[in-house]
Design an enzyme around this catalytic site. Structure first.
Site, PDB file in Angstrom:
ATOM      1  N   LYS A  49      63.363  53.603  21.951  1.00  0.00           N
ATOM      2  CA  LYS A  49      61.969  53.249  21.653  1.00  0.00           C
ATOM      3  C   LYS A  49      61.047  53.805  22.750  1.00  0.00           C
ATOM      4  CE  LYS A  49      62.506  48.730  23.861  1.00  0.00           C
ATOM      5  NZ  LYS A  49      63.032  47.366  23.681  1.00  0.00           N
ATOM      6  N   TYR A 270      37.998  58.811  46.466  1.00  0.00           N
ATOM      7  CA  TYR A 270      36.960  57.957  45.902  1.00  0.00           C
ATOM      8  C   TYR A 270      36.741  56.711  46.743  1.00  0.00           C
ATOM      9  CZ  TYR A 270      36.781  60.608  41.554  1.00  0.00           C
ATOM     10  OH  TYR A 270      36.609  61.576  40.622  1.00  0.00           O
TER      11      TYR A 270
HETATM   12  C1  LIG Z   1      64.284  47.200  24.385  1.00  0.00           C
HETATM   13  C2  LIG Z   1      65.372  46.471  23.694  1.00  0.00           C
HETATM   14  C3  LIG Z   1      66.713  46.700  24.051  1.00  0.00           C
HETATM   15  C4  LIG Z   1      67.108  47.542  25.241  1.00  0.00           C
HETATM   16  O1  LIG Z   1      66.817  46.818  26.420  1.00  0.00           O
HETATM   17  P1  LIG Z   1      67.182  47.404  27.859  1.00  0.00           P
HETATM   18  O2  LIG Z   1      66.896  46.251  28.757  1.00  0.00           O
HETATM   19  O3  LIG Z   1      66.270  48.549  28.074  1.00  0.00           O
HETATM   20  O4  LIG Z   1      68.597  47.809  27.844  1.00  0.00           O
HETATM   21  C5  LIG Z   1      67.697  46.090  23.290  1.00  0.00           C
HETATM   22  N1  LIG Z   1      67.378  45.284  22.254  1.00  0.00           N
HETATM   23  C6  LIG Z   1      66.095  45.033  21.903  1.00  0.00           C
HETATM   24  C7  LIG Z   1      65.829  44.122  20.756  1.00  0.00           C
HETATM   25  C8  LIG Z   1      65.056  45.601  22.609  1.00  0.00           C
HETATM   26  O5  LIG Z   1      63.789  45.325  22.267  1.00  0.00           O
END
Ligand SMILES: *Cc1c(COP(=O)(O)O)cnc(C)c1O
Length: 377
Positions: A49, A270
């Site tokens: 993701k 800045y």
């Molecule tokens: C993001 C996510 C993962 C992976 O989590 P990590 O901590 O990055 O390994 C797994 N399951 C779900 C439902 C997630 O949203």
């Protein structure tokens, strides 16, 4: 630096941008294999993701596919379409489920929703009946995260009427998600496992998936049939109570655009927040907050120039930042060279801590403007 990488950094493409993100696909796949070996009885999926945690979802998924990964989790349909187009044989799972009106597209593209409510289950089932076939799904049961997933009241109704509710479903797995797995002293992780098991005995049998990266380090009780690592694949520490067992995957480099002499009473950047207290040299690097370099690292971050620490001084600009290179030997600080921002010598988690955030945010905010170089693919 390998000569392959040195060549890529000197390429005409790299010359057109202020910063380069180098992604080591061999380290990525080694991390996936290492995690898979920790859960030998389970399928090891990959969570890609947020554009593969900022590294490029299609590139990451394609490399992991070659290494043997078969199931990929994305957040939404848009990302799912992209991954599925690149890997038509993969199982591409959409964590946000099936928003109303997207049933046809999900089904037509063979994307698998993770369903989080009875309403969603019923809608997916109704669409399946219209097509007169069973449609695949994961079902997410909430065990205490209170984010997505069937709440306890809906779970009761599902348990009491599972056969008819799941009638048109090709149920691929029951799934839940851990809230505190990165803290081994937190008893809530074991409590979530207990709640999941209690639910499973009341539900029809199907494969089960619980653990993210950190959960996998809690041992075999947490592995079930499919594990869902994300962050560990990308090289951040999934188990903060251990020295980081993962290989670094990214190296983020910013070009030295200009170097100048400064002396009191000069100020830098800045709002003139940084006052020069002794004669020295300041370098401007071609990266800023618009590339995901945290604004909160003003006067706090450190880059490496030829391996020497170059502290960030003054504010972070939109696409520039300024570092003190007075401590770098004069013959090693050169306009056009690359400074290390993140990588094997600048740990993601340490960087995140200094910025007041977490490694996940540092990775997923890696800007789209970087020239991305994939090596060892
Ligand atoms: C993001 C996510 C993962 C992976 O989590 P990590 O901590 O990055 O390994 C797994 N399951 C779900 C439902 C997630 O949203």
């Amino acid at each position: 630096m390998t000569s392959e990488l040195a060549g890529l950094l000197n390429s005409p493409e790299a010359a057109r941008v202020g910063a380069v993100l180098v992604i080591d696909l061999a380290a990525l796949t080694a991390n996936w294999r290492q995690i898979a070996a920790l859960a030998p009885g389970a399928e090891c999926a990959a969570v890609v993701k947020a554009n593969g945690y900022g590294l490029g979802d299609v590139a990451v998924a394609s490399a992991l596919w070659k290494a043997g990964a078969r199931s990929f989790f994305v957040a939404d349909i848009e990302a799912g379409v992209r991954v599925k187009a690149a890997l038509p044989q993969s199982r591409t799972l959409v964590l946000h489920g099936v928003p109303t009106g997207t049933e046809a597209e999900l089904a037509a593209r063979d994307l698998i929703p993770v369903l989080s409510s009875l309403g969603e289950i019923e809608r997916w089932g109704a669409y399946a009946r219209r097509l007169d076939r069973k449609l695949p799904a994961f079902i997410h049961i909430d065990t205490g995260m209170n984010r997505l997933g069937l709440p306890p009241s809906e779970l009761d109704r599902l348990c009491n009427d599972a056969v008819s509710i799941l009638d048109s479903m090709d149920l691929l797995a029951w799934m839940s998600h851990l809230a505190c797995a990165d803290d081994p002293s937190n008893p809530f992780t074991a409590e979530q496992l207990r709640r999941l098991r209690t639910a499973l005995v009341r539900l029809p049998r199907a494969p089960v998936s619980l653990s993210n990266s950190a959960g996998i380090f809690h041992g075999a009780d947490y592995h079930f049939n499919l594990v869902r690592p994300g962050i560990a694949l990308y090289g951040a520490n999934p188990a903060p109570w251990l020295p980081n067992p993962m290989r670094p995957v990214i190296r983020l480099l910013a070009r030295i655009l200009q170097i100048r002499d400064v002396a009191p009473p000069d100020t830098v950047g800045y709002d003139a927040t940084h006052r020069i207290t002794a004669p020295g040299q300041v370098a401007a690097l071609g990266m800023g907050y618009a590339d995901g370099y945290p604004w909160s690292l003003a006067s706090k971050g450190v880059a490496l120039v030829a391996g020497y620490p170059a502290p960030v001084i003054g504010r972070i600009s939109m696409d520039l930042l300024t570092v003190d290179v007075s401590g770098v030997p004069a013959h090693l600080r050169r306009v056009g060279d690359w400074a290390d921002i993140l990588g094997p010598h600048r740990d993601i988690d340490q960087f995140a801590k200094e910025a007041g955030t977490i490694g996940y945010e540092v990775l997923t905010r890696l800007g789209s403007r970087y020239h991305r170089i994939y090596i060892n693919g």
